[in-house]
Design a protein around this motif. Structure first.
Motif, PDB file in Angstrom:
ATOM      1  N   THR A   3       0.898  -1.083   0.011  1.00  0.00           N
ATOM      2  CA  THR A   3      -0.279  -0.148   0.077  1.00  0.00           C
ATOM      3  C   THR A   3       0.807   1.104  -0.018  1.00  0.00           C
ATOM      4  O   THR A   3       1.693   1.443   0.912  1.00  0.00           O
ATOM      5  CB  THR A   3      -0.719  -0.076   1.059  1.00  0.00           C
ATOM      6  OG1 THR A   3      -1.692  -1.176   1.245  1.00  0.00           O
ATOM      7  CG2 THR A   3      -1.938   1.129   1.014  1.00  0.00           C
ATOM      8  N   PRO A   4       0.948   1.811  -1.061  1.00  0.00           N
ATOM      9  CA  PRO A   4       1.730   3.191  -1.195  1.00  0.00           C
ATOM     10  C   PRO A   4       1.512   4.177  -0.348  1.00  0.00           C
ATOM     11  O   PRO A   4       0.175   4.487   0.211  1.00  0.00           O
ATOM     12  CB  PRO A   4       1.527   3.542  -2.724  1.00  0.00           C
ATOM     13  CG  PRO A   4       1.203   2.404  -3.558  1.00  0.00           C
ATOM     14  CD  PRO A   4       0.270   1.614  -2.406  1.00  0.00           C
ATOM     15  N   LEU A   5       2.204   5.051  -0.082  1.00  0.00           N
ATOM     16  CA  LEU A   5       1.863   6.556   0.721  1.00  0.00           C
ATOM     17  C   LEU A   5       2.465   7.419  -0.157  1.00  0.00           C
ATOM     18  O   LEU A   5       3.435   7.496  -0.517  1.00  0.00           O
ATOM     19  CB  LEU A   5       2.719   6.375   1.812  1.00  0.00           C
ATOM     20  CG  LEU A   5       2.593   7.490   3.082  1.00  0.00           C
ATOM     21  CD1 LEU A   5       0.924   7.519   3.602  1.00  0.00           C
ATOM     22  CD2 LEU A   5       3.694   7.423   4.219  1.00  0.00           C
ATOM     23  N   ALA A 223      10.961   5.401  12.082  1.00  0.00           N
ATOM     24  CA  ALA A 223      10.185   6.561  12.058  1.00  0.00           C
ATOM     25  C   ALA A 223      11.014   7.989  11.210  1.00  0.00           C
ATOM     26  O   ALA A 223      10.526   8.655  10.574  1.00  0.00           O
ATOM     27  CB  ALA A 223       9.876   6.794  13.397  1.00  0.00           C
ATOM     28  N   LEU A 268       5.344  -0.480   1.600  1.00  0.00           N
ATOM     29  CA  LEU A 268       4.919   0.669   0.996  1.00  0.00           C
ATOM     30  C   LEU A 268       4.916   0.727  -0.491  1.00  0.00           C
ATOM     31  O   LEU A 268       4.722   1.610  -1.303  1.00  0.00           O
ATOM     32  CB  LEU A 268       5.939   1.675   1.655  1.00  0.00           C
ATOM     33  CG  LEU A 268       5.749   2.271   2.987  1.00  0.00           C
ATOM     34  CD1 LEU A 268       6.993   3.000   3.497  1.00  0.00           C
ATOM     35  CD2 LEU A 268       4.576   2.983   3.264  1.00  0.00           C
TER      36      LEU A 268
ATOM     37  N   THR B 189       2.430  -1.485   7.581  1.00  0.00           N
ATOM     38  CA  THR B 189       3.454  -0.297   7.175  1.00  0.00           C
ATOM     39  C   THR B 189       2.477   0.857   7.176  1.00  0.00           C
ATOM     40  O   THR B 189       1.475   0.787   6.879  1.00  0.00           O
ATOM     41  CB  THR B 189       4.190  -0.697   5.985  1.00  0.00           C
ATOM     42  OG1 THR B 189       3.414  -1.455   4.859  1.00  0.00           O
ATOM     43  CG2 THR B 189       5.097  -1.635   6.242  1.00  0.00           C
ATOM     44  N   PRO B 190       3.169   2.081   6.804  1.00  0.00           N
ATOM     45  CA  PRO B 190       2.391   3.435   7.112  1.00  0.00           C
ATOM     46  C   PRO B 190       1.427   3.661   6.100  1.00  0.00           C
ATOM     47  O   PRO B 190       0.541   4.487   6.025  1.00  0.00           O
ATOM     48  CB  PRO B 190       3.681   4.464   6.925  1.00  0.00           C
ATOM     49  CG  PRO B 190       4.896   3.384   7.681  1.00  0.00           C
ATOM     50  CD  PRO B 190       4.682   2.215   6.927  1.00  0.00           C
ATOM     51  N   GLY B 191       1.464   3.222   4.630  1.00  0.00           N
ATOM     52  CA  GLY B 191       0.825   3.255   3.695  1.00  0.00           C
ATOM     53  C   GLY B 191      -0.670   2.688   4.033  1.00  0.00           C
ATOM     54  O   GLY B 191      -1.878   3.199   3.825  1.00  0.00           O
ATOM     55  N   GLN B 192      -0.797   1.380   4.919  1.00  0.00           N
ATOM     56  CA  GLN B 192      -1.952   1.001   5.184  1.00  0.00           C
ATOM     57  C   GLN B 192      -2.430   1.807   6.094  1.00  0.00           C
ATOM     58  O   GLN B 192      -3.799   1.671   5.949  1.00  0.00           O
ATOM     59  CB  GLN B 192      -1.571  -0.308   5.715  1.00  0.00           C
ATOM     60  CG  GLN B 192      -1.189  -1.537   4.794  1.00  0.00           C
ATOM     61  CD  GLN B 192      -0.784  -2.827   5.333  1.00  0.00           C
ATOM     62  OE1 GLN B 192       0.525  -3.009   5.842  1.00  0.00           O
ATOM     63  NE2 GLN B 192      -1.590  -3.642   5.527  1.00  0.00           N
ATOM     64  N   ALA B 223       7.061   4.051  13.362  1.00  0.00           N
ATOM     65  CA  ALA B 223       6.888   4.672  11.979  1.00  0.00           C
ATOM     66  C   ALA B 223       5.246   4.673  11.664  1.00  0.00           C
ATOM     67  O   ALA B 223       4.794   5.931  11.495  1.00  0.00           O
ATOM     68  CB  ALA B 223       7.578   3.818  10.970  1.00  0.00           C
ATOM     69  N   LEU B 227       2.893   8.166  11.559  1.00  0.00           N
ATOM     70  CA  LEU B 227       1.867   8.234  10.344  1.00  0.00           C
ATOM     71  C   LEU B 227       0.621   8.874  10.906  1.00  0.00           C
ATOM     72  O   LEU B 227      -0.600   9.793  10.413  1.00  0.00           O
ATOM     73  CB  LEU B 227       2.079   7.292   9.256  1.00  0.00           C
ATOM     74  CG  LEU B 227       1.360   7.374   8.084  1.00  0.00           C
ATOM     75  CD1 LEU B 227      -0.131   7.553   8.114  1.00  0.00           C
ATOM     76  CD2 LEU B 227       2.279   8.701   7.179  1.00  0.00           C
TER      77      LEU B 227
END
Lengths: 314, 314
Positions: A3-5, A223, A268, B189-192, B223, B227
């Protein structure tokens, strides 16, 4: 599935420091054949940039006292980028003679660490690097400049950002192609990272020439990395299995583990070219060579899912 | 010295889960007096929200089989928010009788985990929670709703975000005041995180009613937290010393350690009210009670700087 950000780069260059920064902090020196095998396995796992070793005097860091032998043994089995650390003109001459294709120099943002690590003031050490960078470039080698203690120093505490920036900009003036900003004791938090990147950008050093080098001493490395990626950085230093730390700073343990970094970037959808299971098997194999477990969280979680490493791995 | 980061909230509520989520996953049940002391020390360290225990049947989780005794022993020594977990109407009745002031219910985003953890389908477990939430609110108690397995499930792999959102929104319909989004196996991860928060916001559930609950199994917790803070979340679950995990999911270890979280928030100048050295001394004391070291990185780094804990600490 990833899942991209929004706002992250599509591709990140993982700058693997395990063979140099990791192994220089191990109590025992490994046989050179094991080091060569480590590099080969890292390359086979998709790492395109691996810092191989350091051409320091053997009496300073006995663990890396075989730099010539390692390069000879590797021959053409090298990653696309294969930098080696050089502490001074003598080290550079050795590296050039050994066929090194890229070098790195190591500066300190603080006087205390410069005195302890380099036995010189910051100004003196920078002055000594100028001819090293010049000669390396004359020999056709790109030069990376490390700046250590960017976000805190065990003796001085917080480090003024303009002091960090001044050192980074001097290294650029000398001709360094890339600056690696190091949180040598792992105390930094994302606001500091953002502020330093913004300051450097205002001074003309953009994120495209910056790498970040975080330690996980206080659990902050990923982070901080995320924040750096959000600010356009695309080169991230990490150490397979989290090997290494800083031999001159008692509280500094734990480079960011490459496995933890690649887990995040895979999630990501950020391309690294790294095959995470192959990397994890390499780190488990190295942990076996060293006789101690890896501090990488992702590696610990992945380990039960991996088939046993074999000697035919690479 | 702290360095703020644009876009972060000025204040974060740390929702401490150590006494419940942490201790329920320890092999041995601690004496109730030790648990009460743990809570008192956490409160003394500045934690304003501490999940105290769970009113589950003792045969399910023997480690928390003393919920009534714990609340009686604590008396007025409770944090501002002192939620307790309740699995069903019977548990709620016990909690109310024991004087609980806030409750939490625990739903799963996936069928596999619902079956294994709750012995019901997702729909069945949600239907069973409706009267629990209703009765709790009738008794004047606010209700938190946990949603577990939001970003991955050990049996099903990736979890569709709309499936997670549907569960969260049902809990809100029932009357839950706060929804805690749990990455029970720590794979997210941060996109999710960004995608789920955006989806919930579009569906009317804003970040002001959301808490995040990350596990550090793959080193991603901080991280992901960063987000979430960038997206307006102001309540973050964490466990003192990184106690706990998930007893029903083999690979799940390591709640985000409160120390690692507070180190980051202190560095960012985000107010938590927590006194980090006092918290760290509490976690070291608890590690002594449990006879095993804490997995918190910040705690390990801070430990040498702390004076020895004393019995007079609290």
């Amino acid at each position: 599935m990833s899942t991209p950000l929004a706002g992250l780069p599509p591709r990140v260059e993982v700058y693997e420091v395990g063979p140099r920064d990791g192994l220089q902090n191990e109590a025992a020196a490994l046989p050179v054949e094991v080091k060569a095998e480590f590099v080969r396995r890292l390359v086979a796992a998709g790492l395109r940039t691996v810092e191989l070793t350091s051409f320091v005097p053997k009496r300073w860091i006995p663990q890396l006292g075989d730099a010539e032998e390692l390069l000879a043994l590797l021959g053409d089995d090298q990653p696309s980028r294969a930098p080696v650390l050089v502490p001074n003109e003598k080290g550079l001459a050795r590296a050039v003679a050994a066929g090194a294709r890229e070098v790195a120099v190591f500066a300190s943002a603080t006087e205390s660490f410069a005195r302890r690590n380099l036995n010189r003031s910051v100004a003196e050490s920078l002055a000594a690097f100028a001819p090293v960078v010049e000669q390396a470039r004359a020999a056709g080698l790109p030069v990376r400049g490390y700046v250590s203690m960017c976000f805190g120093d065990p003796w001085e505490g917080a480090v003024p950002l303009d002091q960090v920036a001044a050192v980074a900009l001097r290294l650029v003036e000398f001709g360094c192609a890339e600056i690696s900003l190091g949180d040598t004791i792992g105390v930094g938090t994302p606001g500091q990272v953002a502020a330093l990147l913004a300051l450097l950008d205002r001074e003309g050093l953009g994120a495209d020439r910056i790498a970040v080098h975080f330690h996980d001493t206080y659990g902050q490395a990923l982070a901080n990395t995320l924040l750096a990626l959000q600010h356009g950085v695309t080169t991230v230093d990490a150490s397979a299995g989290g090997l290494g730390g800083c031999p001159y700073a008692g509280s500094a343990t734990g480079n960011l583990a490459t496995e933890d970094l690649v887990w995040q970037l895979d999630g990501l959808g950020v391309d690294t070219g790294v095959d995470l299971p192959a990397l994890a098997r390499t780190s488990l194999w190295m942990a076996g060579q060293l006789g101690r477990p890896s501090p990488s969280r992702a590696l610990a979680a992945l380990a039960p899912t991996l088939t046993a490493p074999t000697d035919q791995e690479s």
